[in-house]
Design a protein around this motif. Structure first.
Motif, PDB file in Angstrom:
ATOM      1  N   LEU A 103      27.507 -33.040  -9.992  1.00 50.54           N
ATOM      2  CA  LEU A 103      28.680 -33.576 -10.667  1.00 50.54           C
ATOM      3  C   LEU A 103      29.453 -34.453  -9.702  1.00 50.54           C
ATOM      4  N   THR A 104      29.862 -35.631 -10.171  1.00 54.11           N
ATOM      5  CA  THR A 104      30.732 -36.453  -9.341  1.00 54.11           C
ATOM      6  C   THR A 104      32.011 -35.684  -9.077  1.00 54.11           C
ATOM      7  N   GLY A 105      32.609 -35.911  -7.891  1.00 50.21           N
ATOM      8  CA  GLY A 105      33.661 -35.030  -7.421  1.00 50.21           C
ATOM      9  C   GLY A 105      35.035 -35.248  -7.988  1.00 50.21           C
ATOM     10  N   GLY A 106      35.276 -36.348  -8.704  1.00 52.28           N
ATOM     11  CA  GLY A 106      36.578 -36.509  -9.323  1.00 52.28           C
ATOM     12  C   GLY A 106      37.372 -37.694  -8.816  1.00 52.28           C
ATOM     13  N   THR A 107      37.143 -38.184  -7.562  1.00 56.88           N
ATOM     14  CA  THR A 107      37.897 -39.330  -7.084  1.00 56.88           C
ATOM     15  C   THR A 107      37.549 -40.577  -7.876  1.00 56.88           C
ATOM     16  N   SER A 108      36.396 -40.606  -8.492  1.00 53.40           N
ATOM     17  CA  SER A 108      36.000 -41.761  -9.283  1.00 53.40           C
ATOM     18  C   SER A 108      36.428 -41.637 -10.738  1.00 53.40           C
ATOM     19  N   GLY A 109      37.180 -40.586 -11.070  1.00 43.89           N
ATOM     20  CA  GLY A 109      37.772 -40.512 -12.395  1.00 43.89           C
ATOM     21  C   GLY A 109      37.010 -39.612 -13.341  1.00 43.89           C
ATOM     22  N   LEU A 110      35.780 -39.967 -13.681  1.00 46.70           N
ATOM     23  CA  LEU A 110      35.003 -39.196 -14.625  1.00 46.70           C
ATOM     24  C   LEU A 110      34.076 -38.248 -13.880  1.00 46.70           C
ATOM     25  N   SER A 111      34.115 -36.971 -14.229  1.00 49.90           N
ATOM     26  CA  SER A 111      33.168 -36.015 -13.670  1.00 49.90           C
ATOM     27  C   SER A 111      31.910 -36.067 -14.527  1.00 49.90           C
ATOM     28  N   HIS A 149      33.330 -27.807  -1.275  1.00 44.90           N
ATOM     29  CA  HIS A 149      32.045 -27.220  -1.678  1.00 44.90           C
ATOM     30  C   HIS A 149      32.111 -26.786  -3.135  1.00 44.90           C
ATOM     31  N   SER A 150      32.430 -27.738  -4.003  1.00 50.07           N
ATOM     32  CA  SER A 150      32.607 -27.410  -5.422  1.00 50.07           C
ATOM     33  C   SER A 150      31.328 -26.839  -6.034  1.00 50.07           C
ATOM     34  N   HIS A 151      30.171 -27.209  -5.480  1.00 47.42           N
ATOM     35  CA  HIS A 151      28.900 -26.717  -6.034  1.00 47.42           C
ATOM     36  C   HIS A 151      28.718 -25.216  -5.792  1.00 47.42           C
ATOM     37  N   LEU A 152      29.546 -24.632  -4.912  1.00 45.51           N
ATOM     38  CA  LEU A 152      29.432 -23.203  -4.633  1.00 45.51           C
ATOM     39  C   LEU A 152      30.454 -22.379  -5.407  1.00 45.51           C
ATOM     40  N   PHE A 153      31.237 -23.004  -6.297  1.00 46.99           N
ATOM     41  CA  PHE A 153      32.295 -22.294  -6.987  1.00 46.99           C
ATOM     42  C   PHE A 153      31.793 -21.467  -8.165  1.00 46.99           C
ATOM     43  N   VAL A 177      33.975 -25.611   7.914  1.00 48.73           N
ATOM     44  CA  VAL A 177      35.278 -25.053   7.555  1.00 48.73           C
ATOM     45  C   VAL A 177      35.763 -25.736   6.287  1.00 48.73           C
ATOM     46  N   SER A 178      36.667 -25.070   5.596  1.00 45.09           N
ATOM     47  CA  SER A 178      37.104 -25.543   4.279  1.00 45.09           C
ATOM     48  C   SER A 178      38.123 -26.666   4.387  1.00 45.09           C
ATOM     49  N   ALA A 179      37.975 -27.652   3.508  1.00 49.73           N
ATOM     50  CA  ALA A 179      38.963 -28.726   3.385  1.00 49.73           C
ATOM     51  C   ALA A 179      40.050 -28.381   2.375  1.00 49.73           C
ATOM     52  N   TYR A 180      39.950 -27.213   1.735  1.00 49.89           N
ATOM     53  CA  TYR A 180      40.873 -26.898   0.652  1.00 49.89           C
ATOM     54  C   TYR A 180      42.231 -26.409   1.144  1.00 49.89           C
ATOM     55  N   GLU A 419      54.605 -29.057  -1.411  1.00 51.43           N
ATOM     56  CA  GLU A 419      54.268 -28.186  -0.289  1.00 51.43           C
ATOM     57  C   GLU A 419      52.831 -28.352   0.185  1.00 51.43           C
ATOM     58  N   ARG A 420      51.923 -28.624  -0.751  1.00 53.03           N
ATOM     59  CA  ARG A 420      50.495 -28.710  -0.416  1.00 53.03           C
ATOM     60  C   ARG A 420      49.915 -30.010  -0.959  1.00 53.03           C
ATOM     61  N   PRO A 421      48.947 -30.597  -0.251  1.00 49.13           N
ATOM     62  CA  PRO A 421      48.285 -31.798  -0.771  1.00 49.13           C
ATOM     63  C   PRO A 421      47.592 -31.522  -2.105  1.00 49.13           C
ATOM     64  N   LEU A 422      47.530 -32.527  -2.945  1.00 46.23           N
ATOM     65  CA  LEU A 422      46.812 -32.427  -4.215  1.00 46.23           C
ATOM     66  C   LEU A 422      45.369 -32.842  -3.979  1.00 46.23           C
ATOM     67  N   GLN A 423      44.433 -31.996  -4.444  1.00 50.22           N
ATOM     68  CA  GLN A 423      43.025 -32.230  -4.157  1.00 50.22           C
ATOM     69  C   GLN A 423      42.188 -32.182  -5.425  1.00 50.22           C
ATOM     70  N   THR A 424      41.043 -32.850  -5.355  1.00 46.12           N
ATOM     71  CA  THR A 424      40.044 -32.735  -6.411  1.00 46.12           C
ATOM     72  C   THR A 424      39.300 -31.421  -6.212  1.00 46.12           C
ATOM     73  N   VAL A 425      38.434 -31.089  -7.148  1.00 45.53           N
ATOM     74  CA  VAL A 425      37.654 -29.858  -7.040  1.00 45.53           C
ATOM     75  C   VAL A 425      36.738 -29.888  -5.815  1.00 45.53           C
ATOM     76  N   ALA A 426      36.407 -31.081  -5.317  1.00 49.19           N
ATOM     77  CA  ALA A 426      35.551 -31.196  -4.140  1.00 49.19           C
ATOM     78  C   ALA A 426      36.345 -31.170  -2.838  1.00 49.19           C
TER      79      ALA A 426
END
Length: 441
Positions: A103-111, A149-153, A177-180, A419-426
């Protein structure tokens, strides 16, 4: 058993890597490169329209030829988009040989789901190490990776996926290490881990690198002594001044890895962010109105032909030119939006421009933009304790936009500290959100 199977796979991958590196070393003339690309393109295209249901329908719909006689003819193919893949998901899902989807990670808009199998993993590994090899990095060198590591969720076999990932990391000298979560406590642990692990190279999203850099600078830390050869920025844009800060922190060059989950690793830079050398043995890169279009000509389960990456390049090129390097990247086309200036005129801007202006305020950490239905641009940000107030942030933005010939009013902008950065699922930075009802929707 697992170790024996892993060693067999790695023996084959190392053999493929040596063979591919030999091709790059022996093939330098543009005419020879184009001839090899054309041969590989026709091989992939023939297999696609003969065996893959989506491309059988795509060829019939657009009256495409069985084969082409020159790379210039590829420019006459229709542009393939994520929307095309989504709207034909049932056909795409019938791709023979597929064992999984990405699955595309979300920064490109459409998953969007793309069929994959072991061919894609082999090709991605080979191309990664061809590119890394240009900077002196070799397989089994210590790698430190700050990653999503969205593929491991979810899905079936999550525990097994994680166990296999951990085993491979141990065998390949990878510390992950996690980027989340990049709060101060997590960044302190990452810094300690870097000091202990002493990686030969680091791979991370640009936003993760800047969080680490800000933390290290505030704490008076330096990693210039740990022997890192390259810091690799991937999946996000990083600006030259940011790269210089990271380079100072680690005492080595910062380079770009350019690619995407659905296509693989397309190019690498060597000693700086740009130029990015295209991995031409597996990719043909062209442009249309400065949008990068990629055609995959290596071994892939679901090849892509004249595919819209949605990435923008700074230079104009002939639409039939196959590029061997990229002089720059301007971010995603979907990160371009319109604002209303002081005189009521619509002006086209980008999150890249806003980033460039506002990151001159070094106490700002992570920037996120939301275009509201009423035309107001909401800028959300994380910041250090001594961050300026919203009016001061606007004044800096106003000054920067004025240099671009754009005059703006304060009422057109709102600011929200988070308080926290907004992130995509990836785990990547979420850049632009457009509310329903806007012209840019």
């Amino acid at each position: 058993m697992l170790r024996a199977g892993f060693e067999i796979i790695m023996h084959d991958r190392l053999r493929r890597l040596r063979a591919t590196e030999a091709i790059y070393a022996a093939t330098k003339e543009p005419a020879a490169i184009r001839a090899r690309q054309l041969e590989r393109l026709n091989r992939n295209w023939t297999r696609a329209w003969q065996e893959i249901p989506f491309y059988q329908a795509w060829r019939a719909r657009h009256s495409l030829p069985d084969a082409i006689g020159s790379l210039e003819e590829l420019a006459d193919f229709p542009v393939l988009t994520k929307t095309d893949i989504q709207e034909n998901a049932e056909l795409v899902a019938r791709t023979p040989g597929a064992t999984r989807t990405t699955l595309t990670g979300g920064t490109s808009g459409l998953s969007t789901a793309f069929p994959m199998n072991d061919q894609d993993a082999r090709s991605a590994w080979t191309n990664s190490f061809v590119g890394r090899g240009w900077g002196g990095v070799r397989p089994y060198d210590r790698l430190f990776i700050i990653w999503g590591h969205s593929h491991l969720f979810g899905g079936r076999g999550v525990a097994r996926k994680r166990a296999v990932r951990a085993f491979k990391d141990r065998m390949l000298n990878v510390r992950r290490v996690s980027a989340y979560n990049l709060d101060d406590a997590s960044l302190q642990r990452i810094a300690a881990s870097l000091e202990a692990f002493r990686p030969a190279y680091i791979i991370a999203y640009g936003s993760s690198l800047m969080h680490l850099c800000a933390h290290a600078e505030a704490a008076g830390l330096s990693f210039a002594h740990i022997g890192t050869k390259r810091v690799v920025n991937t999946s996000e844009s990083i600006q030259p001044e940011e790269a210089r800060r990271v380079s100072t922190l680690f005492g080595c060059p910062v380079v770009n890895e350019y690619g995407m989950s659905e296509a693989g690793v397309i190019g690498y830079s060597c000693d700086d962010l740009f130029p990015i050398r295209v991995l031409w043995h597996d990719y043909i890169v062209q442009t249309r109105e400065r949008r990068l279009l990629v055609t995959t000509i290596g071994e892939r389960c679901f090849p892509l032909f004249h595919y819209d990456t949605e990435d923008l390049c700074p230079d104009s090129h002939a639409r039939d030119e196959a590029l061997l390097s990229l002089s720059g990247l301007l971010g995603k086309a979907r990160d371009v939006f319109r604002i209303v200036d002081r005189n009521g005129r619509s002006q086209e801007v980008s999150t890249f421009l806003f980033d460039h202006i506002l990151k001159q305020i070094q106490t700002l950490r992570s920037l996120h933009f939301e275009l509201r239905a009423d035309g107001v641009v909401l800028i959300k940000y994380t910041a250090a304790a001594d961050a300026p107030d919203p009016d001061a942030i606007f004044r800096r933005l106003e000054q920067g936009l004025r240099l671009e010939g754009i005059e703006v009013e304060r009422s057109r902008f709102a600011f929200e500290r988070i308080e926290r950065p907004l992130q995509t699922v990836a785990g990547k930075r979420r850049t632009l959100q457009v509310q329903a009802g806007t012209d840019d929707e």
